[in-house]
Design an enzyme around this catalytic site. Structure first.
Site, short mmCIF file in Angstrom:
data_model
loop_
_atom_site.label_atom_id
_atom_site.label_comp_id
_atom_site.label_asym_id
_atom_site.label_seq_id
_atom_site.Cartn_x
_atom_site.Cartn_y
_atom_site.Cartn_z
N TYR A 37 0.81 -1.20 0.00
CA TYR A 37 0.00 0.00 0.00
C TYR A 37 0.86 1.26 0.00
O TYR A 37 1.34 1.69 1.05
CB TYR A 37 -0.92 0.02 1.22
N TRP A 38 1.04 1.87 -1.17
CA TRP A 38 1.70 3.18 -1.21
C TRP A 38 0.70 4.20 -0.65
O TRP A 38 -0.39 4.37 -1.16
CB TRP A 38 2.13 3.52 -2.63
N VAL A 41 -2.05 2.00 4.96
CA VAL A 41 -3.44 1.63 5.26
C VAL A 41 -4.32 2.87 5.18
O VAL A 41 -5.43 2.84 4.65
CB VAL A 41 -3.52 0.99 6.66
N LYS A 51 -13.57 8.34 4.93
CA LYS A 51 -14.16 9.67 4.98
C LYS A 51 -15.09 9.89 3.79
O LYS A 51 -16.10 10.59 3.89
CB LYS A 51 -13.07 10.74 5.01
N ILE A 183 -12.86 3.31 14.96
CA ILE A 183 -13.12 2.58 13.72
C ILE A 183 -14.48 1.90 13.77
O ILE A 183 -15.27 1.99 12.82
CB ILE A 183 -12.00 1.57 13.45
N GLY A 271 -8.52 -2.93 18.11
CA GLY A 271 -7.20 -2.34 18.24
C GLY A 271 -6.14 -2.97 17.36
O GLY A 271 -6.40 -3.87 16.55
N ASP A 312 3.02 3.70 13.88
CA ASP A 312 2.37 2.68 14.70
C ASP A 312 3.34 1.68 15.30
O ASP A 312 3.09 1.13 16.38
CB ASP A 312 1.33 1.92 13.87
N ALA A 320 -2.31 8.49 12.01
CA ALA A 320 -1.54 8.87 10.83
C ALA A 320 -0.81 10.20 11.01
O ALA A 320 0.36 10.33 10.62
CB ALA A 320 -2.47 8.95 9.61
N HIS A 448 -17.98 35.72 13.23
CA HIS A 448 -19.38 35.38 13.52
C HIS A 448 -20.18 35.35 12.22
O HIS A 448 -20.02 36.24 11.39
CB HIS A 448 -19.99 36.42 14.46
#
Length: 469
Positions: A37-38, A41, A51, A183, A271, A312, A320, A448
């Site tokens: 995976y370039w 994850v 997203k 997640i 996890g 990680d 990330a 505002h």
């Protein structure tokens, strides 16, 4: 064939590719080794495509749950396969940007699995560059993490991790999600808004158990209103994939009574653990912590000269943006450039991109009082129901809460739940990082009407004078 580089980065995730770019900017000859995976994850099967799915789910939510609010008439249908297709296109576009950045910065892409032969040599296996031998002056290990699972539960066709779930274009009719962390709750939001009968089982006593307790209450209320079933305080005791259906046994904590749910699919989200196996790390002499992560100092250096670790695999905070920040520190340290260490990882921001969104950093009121029993701790919370922009958006759930030292106004933590909370938290992160007081935050003029006025009002509240509540 042997190739030599000033810096080799093992892993092209958010930390890896960012560190490679920074090292190249500082004049280093850089290569990145990646087997799959370039962009990691995050860009392929995590942060980015999720997203996209969440945005589609928000649109679906508006049409199915808020038709009366917005004067929507008529029937509209929503196709999960189309939403999934869009998410894959978004991922592909962003991943393509990573390859562009590699080329732009003259970084060599090496496709395959990098294995340490010793502390200065990597051998590439698998992939199109298998057979290459790579030597280096410095190496940044950015191998990420692997998912945990439940004891006695194996992944299968219908018992999946987030990765299989996000790559599957077909939504099940009925699903159990084990784990109510970020997640799990994000997937529950997406699938729930596409008509999936979702049940979330969480061992801890509330959803999003690492967040402020009042934040958890707001999210639980929103999900129940949406139709997602929540079972906090329950243990998943067995999962059986029978091919056509999956059986999930669970027990309420403190009870011997076992109940069973029969569903189409189960996603286990409990996890991650550092990825320290499968690439010859044992051949380097790099030391691990008691938690099984690579041990680093404030400059991302391991105990072995010339080997650094980020992301990680260090288990500092498995996010990330933290990996990116670590990567920049590592690259600048290698190049002998001026850098800035990251300080207390407790003060790193985090977010859950459900709706309402959740974001936070630092200490809750309870944690702050426990850590500093001799200090007076003040807390102020401003509800989005009193914020004009939130009312106009019809997104009034939630609040902005600030935890501070009463005497000096030192910002000790912030906990937001509400519209665009992930964007609003960054103002407070900046303030905390540069030692601004809550008084100084409150005296900064905010446009505002904006949602960020809730942050200003919470800061006013520490001094005891909220204006609009």
């Amino acid at each position: 064939m042997t190739e030599h580089y000033d810096v080799v980065v093992l892993g092209a995730g958010p930390g890896g590719y960012v560190s490679a770019i920074r090292a190249a900017q500082l004049g280093k000859k850089v290569a990145v080794i990646e087997k799959q995976y370039w962009g990691g994850v995050c860009l392929n099967v995590g942060c980015i495509p999720s997203k996209s799915l969440i945005k589609n789910a928000e649109v679906a939510h508006t049409f199915t749950h808020e038709k009366k609010t917005f004067g929507i008439n008529g029937e509209v249908t929503f196709n999960y396969e189309d939403a999934h297709k869009r998410s894959r296109g978004v991922s592909d576009k962003i991943v393509g940007g990573v390859h562009y950045l590699m080329k732009k910065n003259k970084i060599i892409e090496i496709h395959g699995l990098g294995n340490f032969k010793d502390a200065k040599t990597l051998e590439v296996t698998d992939g199109k560059d298998a057979g290459k031998t790579i030597t280096f002056d410095d190496c940044i290990i950015a191998t990420g993490s692997v998912v945990n699972t439940l004891r006695g539960v194996d992944f299968s066709e219908n018992v999946v991790s987030f990765e299989e779930q996000i790559l599957n274009p077909v939504a099940p009719k009925k699903m159990v999600i084990v784990g109510a962390g970020a997640i799990g709750m994000e997937f529950a939001y997406v699938l729930g808004n596409y008509g999936v009968d979702v049940t979330v089982i969480e061992f801890m006593d509330r959803v999003l158990p690492n967040e402020d307790a009042e934040v958890s209450k707001v999210i639980a209320k929103a999900y129940k209103k949406m139709g997602v079933k929540l079972l906090p305080g329950h243990a998943t005791t067995a999962v059986r994939d029978n091919g056509d259906f999956v059986e999930v046994d669970y027990q309420k904590k403190g009870s011997d009574k076992t109940e069973t749910l029969t569903v189409d699919r189960v996603m286990v989200s409990v996890g991650f653990r550092p990825r320290v196996e499968g690439f010859g790390l044992e051949n380097t002499g790099v030391k691990l912590t008691e938690r099984g992560a690579i041990e680093i100092d404030d400059y991302m250096r391991t105990n072995v000269d010339g080997i650094y670790a980020i992301g990680d695999v260090t288990a500092k905070l498995q996010l990330a943006h933290v990996a990116e920040a670590q990567g920049i520190v590592a690259a600048e340290t290698i190049a002998g450039a001026e850098t800035q260490t990251l300080g207390d990882y407790m003060m790193m921001p985090r977010a859950t991109f459900c709706n309402p969104q959740v974001s936070s950093f630092g200490y809750t009121e309870e944690q702050a009082k426990e850590k500093w029993p001799d200090r007076e701790i003040k807390v102020a919370s401003f509800p989005f129901s009193a914020n004009g922009k939130a009312v106009g958006l019809a997104e009034t759930d939630g609040f902005a809460k600030i935890v501070a030292d009463a005497e000096f106004g030192e910002l000790l933590g912030a906990h937001l739940v509400g519209a665009n909370a992930s964007e609003l938290i960054n103002e407070l992160v900046l303030a905390q990082n540069w030692d601004l007081t809550t008084e100084e935050i409150s005296r900064s003029v905010h446009i505002h009407p904006t949602l960020s006025e809730a942050v200003k009002e919470a800061a006013h509240g520490i001094s005891g004078h909220m204006i609009n509540f």
